[in-house]
Design a protein around this motif. Structure first.
Motif, PDB file in Angstrom:
ATOM      1  N   LEU A   1       7.213  -2.691  -0.995  1.00 31.86           N
ATOM      2  CA  LEU A   1       6.118  -2.780  -1.941  1.00 31.86           C
ATOM      3  C   LEU A   1       4.656  -2.916  -1.185  1.00 31.86           C
ATOM      4  CD1 LEU A   1       7.577  -4.894  -4.782  1.00 31.86           C
ATOM      5  CD2 LEU A   1       7.171  -2.434  -4.771  1.00 31.86           C
ATOM      6  N   GLY A   2       4.850  -3.215   0.282  1.00 35.01           N
ATOM      7  CA  GLY A   2       3.896  -3.479   0.923  1.00 35.01           C
ATOM      8  C   GLY A   2       3.038  -4.403   0.284  1.00 35.01           C
ATOM      9  N   ASN A   3       1.480  -4.378   0.601  1.00 35.67           N
ATOM     10  CA  ASN A   3       0.373  -5.417   0.443  1.00 35.67           C
ATOM     11  C   ASN A   3      -0.093  -5.084  -0.931  1.00 35.67           C
ATOM     12  OD1 ASN A   3       0.453  -6.980   2.491  1.00 35.67           O
ATOM     13  ND2 ASN A   3      -0.800  -5.414   3.386  1.00 35.67           N
ATOM     14  N   TYR A   4       0.628  -3.966  -1.688  1.00 35.85           N
ATOM     15  CA  TYR A   4      -0.180  -3.355  -2.887  1.00 35.85           C
ATOM     16  C   TYR A   4       0.781  -3.470  -4.097  1.00 35.85           C
ATOM     17  CZ  TYR A   4      -3.088  -1.391   0.586  1.00 35.85           C
ATOM     18  OH  TYR A   4      -3.833  -1.333   1.705  1.00 35.85           O
ATOM     19  N   GLY A   5       2.231  -4.098  -4.073  1.00 36.82           N
ATOM     20  CA  GLY A   5       2.763  -4.216  -5.306  1.00 36.82           C
ATOM     21  C   GLY A   5       2.876  -3.002  -6.181  1.00 36.82           C
ATOM     22  N   TYR A   6       3.123  -3.241  -7.291  1.00 36.62           N
ATOM     23  CA  TYR A   6       2.962  -2.268  -8.377  1.00 36.62           C
ATOM     24  C   TYR A   6       1.409  -1.790  -8.594  1.00 36.62           C
ATOM     25  CZ  TYR A   6       8.040  -3.350  -9.619  1.00 36.62           C
ATOM     26  OH  TYR A   6       9.265  -3.551  -9.759  1.00 36.62           O
TER      27      TYR A   6
END
Lengths: 112, 115
Positions: free
Chosen positions: B99-104
Motif C-alpha cells: 500500500l506504500g504511503n498512499y493506501g487506498y
C-alpha cells in the motif's frame, strides 16, 4: 477484542485547539497505518500514513505510532470547523495482502 | 488522473431488480476493492481483485457478484437484494505491491437504497 478500536466520540474541541484522536490495534503483525477523514455522506479521504515508530508530520497533522503499545494517534493542530468529520483509523497487517481493516471512527466536532 | 470514478452516485432498486455498480480508475493500480458502509459504521471489505483475479471474498452473499473485466474496471452486479443491503458502496484501488504511503484511493461511492 476488535482488531482496530477507536473512541466513537463525539470529540469536541474549540477552534484553534489541538485535537487528539487515538486508535489501538490488536494484531502485533500490523505493519502500516492510515488515517482517513470522512465527511457525512462522502467517501473516506486519506490524511496520513505511518509505518515506523515515532512521529510523522504533514502540515497541521501529526501521526504518532507506538508499536510496542499497539497504539497510533492523530494530532490536528489549529483545529478548524472544516476539520469536523469522522476520522477512521485503518490498519494493514503483514501477510494480509492489501486488506485494510478500519476502526469504527471518531467523530470530531470543532466548535466556533 | 488520480481519481476513482463510481457510477451511479445514487441508486434505488426493488428487491426483484438486477442492477450493476461500476468503478473505473486510470492510475495503473492493479488491486481494486469493494467495500460496504452502513450509516455510522466503518467500511467493511467485500471483495478484493488483484491483477483482475478475485483474491478475497469476505463471505459475501451470492446476490452480490463482482466482475473485473480489465485492469481499469470493476463492476458489482446486484440481484434480489434485501432492504438491509441499503448502504454506501465504496470502490477503492491501490498499488498491488504493497500500500506504500498512499493506501487506498476511494471513489465517491454509490448510495444504494433497496425498496
Amino acid at each position: 477484542q476488535k482488531e482496530v478500536e477507536q473512541n466513537s466520540g463525539p470529540l469536541s474541541v474549540p477552534e484553534g485547539a489541538i485535537a487528539s484522536l487515538n486508535c489501538t490495534y490488536s494484531d502485533r503483525g500490523s505493519q502500516s497505518f492510515f488515517w482517513y477523514r470522512q465527511y457525512s455522506g462522502k467517501s473516506p479521504e486519506l490524511i496520513m500514513s505511518i509505518y515506523s515508530n515515532g512521529d510523522k508530520e504533514d502540515g497541521r497533522f501529526t501521526a504518532q505510532l507506538n508499536k510496542a503499545s499497539q497504539y497510533v494517534s492523530l494530532l490536528i493542530r489549529d483545529s478548524q470547523p472544516s476539520d469536523s468529520a469522522t476520522y477512521l483509523c485503518a490498519v494493514n497487517r503483514v501477510g494480509g495482502g492489501n486488506k485494510l481493516t478500519f476502526g469504527t471512527g471518531t467523530q470530531l466536532k470543532v466548535e466556533l | 488522473d488520480t481519481e476513482v470514478t463510481q457510477t451511479p452516485k445514487h441508486l434505488v432498486m426493488g428487491m426483484t431488480n438486477k442492477k450493476s455498480l461500476k468503478c473505473e480508475q486510470h492510475m495503473g493500480h492493479r488491486a481494486m476493492y469493494w467495500y460496504k458502509q452502513k450509516a455510522k459504521k466503518p467500511p467493511e471489505l467485500m471483495f478484493v481483485y488483484s491483477y483482475e483475479k478475485l483474491s478475497i471474498n469476505e463471505s459475501v452473499p451470492s446476490r452480490f457478484s463482482p466482475e473485473c473485466p480489465n485492469s481499469s474496471l470493476l463492476n458489482l452486479h446486484l440481484h434480489a437484494l434485501q432492504p438491509e443491503d441499503s448502504a454506501l458502496y465504496l470502490c477503492a484501488s491501490s498499488h498491488e505491491q504493497g500500500l506504500g504511503n498512499y493506501g487506498y484511493t476511494f471513489g465517491s461511492g454509490t448510495r444504494l437504497t433497496v425498496v
